[in-house]
Write an enzyme that holds these catalytic residues in place. Structure first.
Site, PDB file in Angstrom:
ATOM      1  N   TYR A   1       5.846 -15.052  -1.985  1.00 49.87           N
ATOM      2  CA  TYR A   1       5.963 -14.260  -0.757  1.00 49.87           C
ATOM      3  C   TYR A   1       5.173 -14.950   0.337  1.00 49.87           C
ATOM      4  CZ  TYR A   1       5.549 -10.451   2.619  1.00 49.87           C
ATOM      5  OH  TYR A   1       5.591  -9.706   3.769  1.00 49.87           O
TER       6      TYR A   1
ATOM      7  N   ASP B   1       8.611  -2.432  10.347  1.00 49.93           N
ATOM      8  CA  ASP B   1       8.281  -3.739  10.915  1.00 49.93           C
ATOM      9  C   ASP B   1       8.939  -4.116  12.236  1.00 49.93           C
ATOM     10  OD1 ASP B   1       7.385  -3.534   8.333  1.00 49.93           O
ATOM     11  OD2 ASP B   1       7.982  -5.533   7.737  1.00 49.93           O
TER      12      ASP B   1
ATOM     13  N   GLU C   1      16.864  -1.342  -0.874  1.00 51.65           N
ATOM     14  CA  GLU C   1      15.734  -1.115   0.032  1.00 51.65           C
ATOM     15  C   GLU C   1      16.167  -0.184   1.173  1.00 51.65           C
ATOM     16  OE1 GLU C   1      14.499  -4.824   1.673  1.00 51.65           O
ATOM     17  OE2 GLU C   1      12.623  -4.026   2.509  1.00 51.65           O
TER      18      GLU C   1
ATOM     19  N   GLY D   1       4.773   0.036   8.945  1.00 55.78           N
ATOM     20  CA  GLY D   1       5.743   0.106   7.849  1.00 55.78           C
ATOM     21  C   GLY D   1       7.164  -0.060   8.359  1.00 55.78           C
TER      22      GLY D   1
ATOM     23  N   TYR E   1      17.709  -3.906   9.043  1.00 59.25           N
ATOM     24  CA  TYR E   1      16.344  -3.512   8.685  1.00 59.25           C
ATOM     25  C   TYR E   1      15.953  -2.189   9.341  1.00 59.25           C
ATOM     26  CZ  TYR E   1      11.896  -5.346   6.758  1.00 59.25           C
ATOM     27  OH  TYR E   1      10.760  -5.576   6.039  1.00 59.25           O
ATOM     28  N   TRP E   2      14.943  -2.154  10.202  1.00 57.30           N
ATOM     29  CA  TRP E   2      14.495  -0.888  10.767  1.00 57.30           C
ATOM     30  C   TRP E   2      15.176  -0.562  12.092  1.00 57.30           C
ATOM     31  CZ3 TRP E   2      11.724   2.570   8.010  1.00 57.30           C
ATOM     32  CH2 TRP E   2      11.061   2.094   6.865  1.00 57.30           C
TER      33      TRP E   2
ATOM     34  N   GLN F   1      14.593  -1.838  -5.498  1.00 56.35           N
ATOM     35  CA  GLN F   1      13.362  -1.603  -4.735  1.00 56.35           C
ATOM     36  C   GLN F   1      12.647  -0.421  -5.384  1.00 56.35           C
ATOM     37  OE1 GLN F   1      12.625  -3.370  -1.823  1.00 56.35           O
ATOM     38  NE2 GLN F   1      10.924  -2.150  -1.019  1.00 56.35           N
TER      39      GLN F   1
ATOM     40  N   SER G   1       0.797  -1.227   0.000  1.00 58.85           N
ATOM     41  CA  SER G   1       0.000   0.000   0.000  1.00 58.85           C
ATOM     42  C   SER G   1       0.834   1.283   0.000  1.00 58.85           C
ATOM     43  CB  SER G   1      -0.935  -0.034   1.212  1.00 58.85           C
ATOM     44  OG  SER G   1      -1.557   1.193   1.396  1.00 58.85           O
TER      45      SER G   1
ATOM     46  N   GLN H   1      -1.513  -0.062   6.120  1.00 60.19           N
ATOM     47  CA  GLN H   1      -0.197   0.590   6.225  1.00 60.19           C
ATOM     48  C   GLN H   1      -0.381   2.107   6.336  1.00 60.19           C
ATOM     49  OE1 GLN H   1       2.328  -0.812   2.945  1.00 60.19           O
ATOM     50  NE2 GLN H   1       3.673  -1.737   4.462  1.00 60.19           N
TER      51      GLN H   1
HETATM   52  C1  2M8 Z   1       8.543  -4.357   4.544  1.00 62.13           C
HETATM   53  O1  2M8 Z   1       7.443  -5.068   5.082  1.00 62.13           O
HETATM   54  C2  2M8 Z   1       7.030  -6.385   4.641  1.00 62.13           C
HETATM   55  C3  2M8 Z   1       5.775  -6.756   5.403  1.00 62.13           C
HETATM   56  O2  2M8 Z   1       4.745  -5.864   5.090  1.00 62.13           O
HETATM   57  C4  2M8 Z   1       8.060  -7.478   4.875  1.00 62.13           C
HETATM   58  O3  2M8 Z   1       9.070  -7.252   5.543  1.00 62.13           O
HETATM   59  O4  2M8 Z   1       7.830  -8.580   4.378  1.00 62.13           O
HETATM   60  C5  2M8 Z   1       8.531  -2.948   5.193  1.00 62.13           C
HETATM   61  O5  2M8 Z   1       9.730  -2.273   4.966  1.00 62.13           O
HETATM   62  C6  2M8 Z   1       7.343  -2.147   4.678  1.00 62.13           C
HETATM   63  O6  2M8 Z   1       7.388  -0.838   5.156  1.00 62.13           O
HETATM   64  C7  2M8 Z   1       7.299  -2.153   3.155  1.00 62.13           C
HETATM   65  O7  2M8 Z   1       6.105  -1.550   2.741  1.00 62.13           O
HETATM   66  C8  2M8 Z   1       7.389  -3.581   2.575  1.00 62.13           C
HETATM   67  C9  2M8 Z   1       7.532  -3.605   1.057  1.00 62.13           C
HETATM   68  O8  2M8 Z   1       8.555  -2.729   0.646  1.00 62.13           O
HETATM   69  O9  2M8 Z   1       8.501  -4.272   3.133  1.00 62.13           O
END
Ligand code: 2M8
Length: 451
Positions: free
Chosen positions: A93, A184, A422, A182, A378-379, A437, A47, A120
């Site tokens: 996925y 995660d 990413e 977003g 990651y985050w 990405q 989204s 999201q």
């Molecule tokens: C990441 O999230 C997805 C789950 O929704 C994942 O890790 O599988 C996050 O970075 C999210 O913010 C982002 O929208 C998504 C797709 O880029 O990846």
């Protein structure tokens, strides 16, 4: 002189090559029915990725940008929710449509396309504004159709959030899964996730992401995934009924960053509605929602820590974790002038974007000076171009031109290796996570076209 040291020699593309690479990335990820978030790791439509993707596309082909946003809006649930994933017909996925089972369990979920059952961050109105402005500049009329038909849908989306995701009626929007933020596996969610106990009857599953990112340390852990899947299981058991989910989910957190984006996007949507003759009552309701959420963000600001906080609604306490989300008030306003200036200075200062060891001066997801900082994970530390874009866009709207211009230049430096990663190691500039990405490419396109 830049102090960060890259592990491998970095290519450096000039702006023409970079723009061409970004356009190629979007066309490579175009599977005809949608532009996927990334080629292998995320082979579907996400989204908030799609909101950003459509902005970059608008520079290349407004019709395609319009189609992209229309595809997402076409998957809106009957109750107004915009789902976090719209699945393509391909697999690849996990969790995919079978695991979510939304169409089987909830009459509001579309049967086609299949979708996930959560949402999201609501950045879509920002995308609509941007696309309309770009389309008008380049004389592409399809954006007017998007405005006329998309506006009521986005209004219903905002209304859904107010109805179902503001449990205390105070403007602070709650999330029921870390994926809804977003961000995660941000340390913001460690405490609330620690209270999520996956049941022994969690159906077995196999992750796909680990086969696609060589260094597993760049992705969330297995325990984190058990919790992610358990929360979905809880939602399945109440048939994704929005109010029951909020009542029963083991995870319920007022998300200050989502709330700030909602306040900002509601204002943007109100202005677009006013300009295009949408019902006055809806326009003023949007402004009321924006004001209430802006006030909630200001209330979440902790002057001692100098950052805004999330609120754990299950544990009934503030979460004082220091991450990029703490700067949420800068997106939507609401603080008094002195506090706002201090917050902006902090963002640009040595703990964040001004940290002397950064490869590029954009704020990382966690400060390098914080014990929780994990530069590859990651985050939990990396720099995310899309987040820099969001702050840059908001700053430009707020008249903070110098800061917006700096973010743009620094972020373009970060991504000029042309991998469109990413996320990036904030100290070395090493590309991490997925490559090509889409939302990284789109941010580059928007910035290169608005020099
Ligand atoms: C990441 O999230 C997805 C789950 O929704 C994942 O890790 O599988 C996050 O970075 C999210 O913010 C982002 O929208 C998504 C797709 O880029 O990846």
């Amino acid at each position: 002189m830049r102090r960060g040291v890259a592990h491998a020699p970095r290519r450096r593309l000039g702006s023409v090559q970079l723009a061409a690479g970004a356009a190629w990335t979007l066309s490579r990820n175009d599977i005809g029915t949608m532009i996927t978030a990334a080629p292998r790791l995320y082979p579907h439509m996400w989204s908030w990725d799609t909101a950003f993707i459509s902005i970059g596309l608008a520079h290349l082909n407004a019709d395609r940008a319009v189609a992209e946003l229309e595809t997402l809006l076409g998957a809106q649930w009957r109750n107004g929710m915009l789902p976090h994933i719209v699945f393509s017909s391909g697999g690849g996925y996990f969790p995919g449509p079978e695991r979510w089972g939304t169409a089987e369990l909830n009459p509001d979920a579309p049967e086609s396309p299949r979708t996930s059952g959560i949402c999201q961050p609501p950045v879509h109105a920002i995308a609509l504004r941007r696309i309309v402005d770009i389309g008008r500049q380049t004389g592409q009329s399809s954006v007017e159709r998007l405005l006329a038909e998309g506006w009521p849908r986005l209004y219903r989306w905002h209304e859904w959030l107010v109805r179902h995701r503001d449990p205390r009626g105070m403007g602070m929007l709650a999330i029921v899964h870390g994926w809804e933020s977003g961000m995660d596996n941000s340390p913001r969610w460690d405490e609330p996730y620690a209270a999520v106990e996956p049941g022994a009857d969690l159906p077995p599953y196999a992750r796909t992401d680990r086969n696609l990112v060589a260094d597993h340390g760049e992705r969330p852990s297995d325990l984190e995934y058990d919790r992610y899947l358990w929360l979905i299981e809880e939602m399945r058991r109440v048939g994704y009924d929005a109010d029951q989910v909020v009542r029963t989910s083991s995870f319920l957190v007022g998300d200050v960053f989502v709330t700030a984006l909602f306040a900002l996007a509601s204002e943007v949507l109100a202005t677009l509605g006013q300009e295009s003759g949408q019902p006055a009552a809806q326009v003023s309701r949007l402004r009321e929602w924006a004001a209430r959420s802006r006030a909630a963000v200001a209330t979440a600001y902790d002057p001692d820590a100098g950052l805004a906080r999330d609120f754990d609604l299950r544990a009934d306490r503030w979460l004082s974790v220091r991450t990029i989300a703490g700067f949420a008030p800068l997106l939507c306003g609401g603080l008094d002038e002195a506090a706002e200036r201090e917050l902006l200075d902090r963002l640009c200062g040595p703990d964040w974007a001004g940290h002397p060891d950064l490869f590029a001066a954009i704020p990382p997801s966690v400060s390098p000076n914080d014990p929780a900082f994990r530069p590859r994970e990651y985050w939990r530390g990396p720099g995310w171009p899309v987040i820099a874009w969001l702050f840059g866009w908001a700053f430009a709207q707020r008249g903070w031109t110098a800061q917006a211009t700096r973010l743009r230049a620094e972020c373009l430096h970060l991504v000029d290796d042309g991998t469109f990663a990413e996320y990036y190691h904030p100290l070395t500039g090493e590309p991490l996570g997925s490559r090509q990405q889409s939302w990284t490419a789109t941010v580059v396109l928007d910035w290169l076209h608005t020099a």
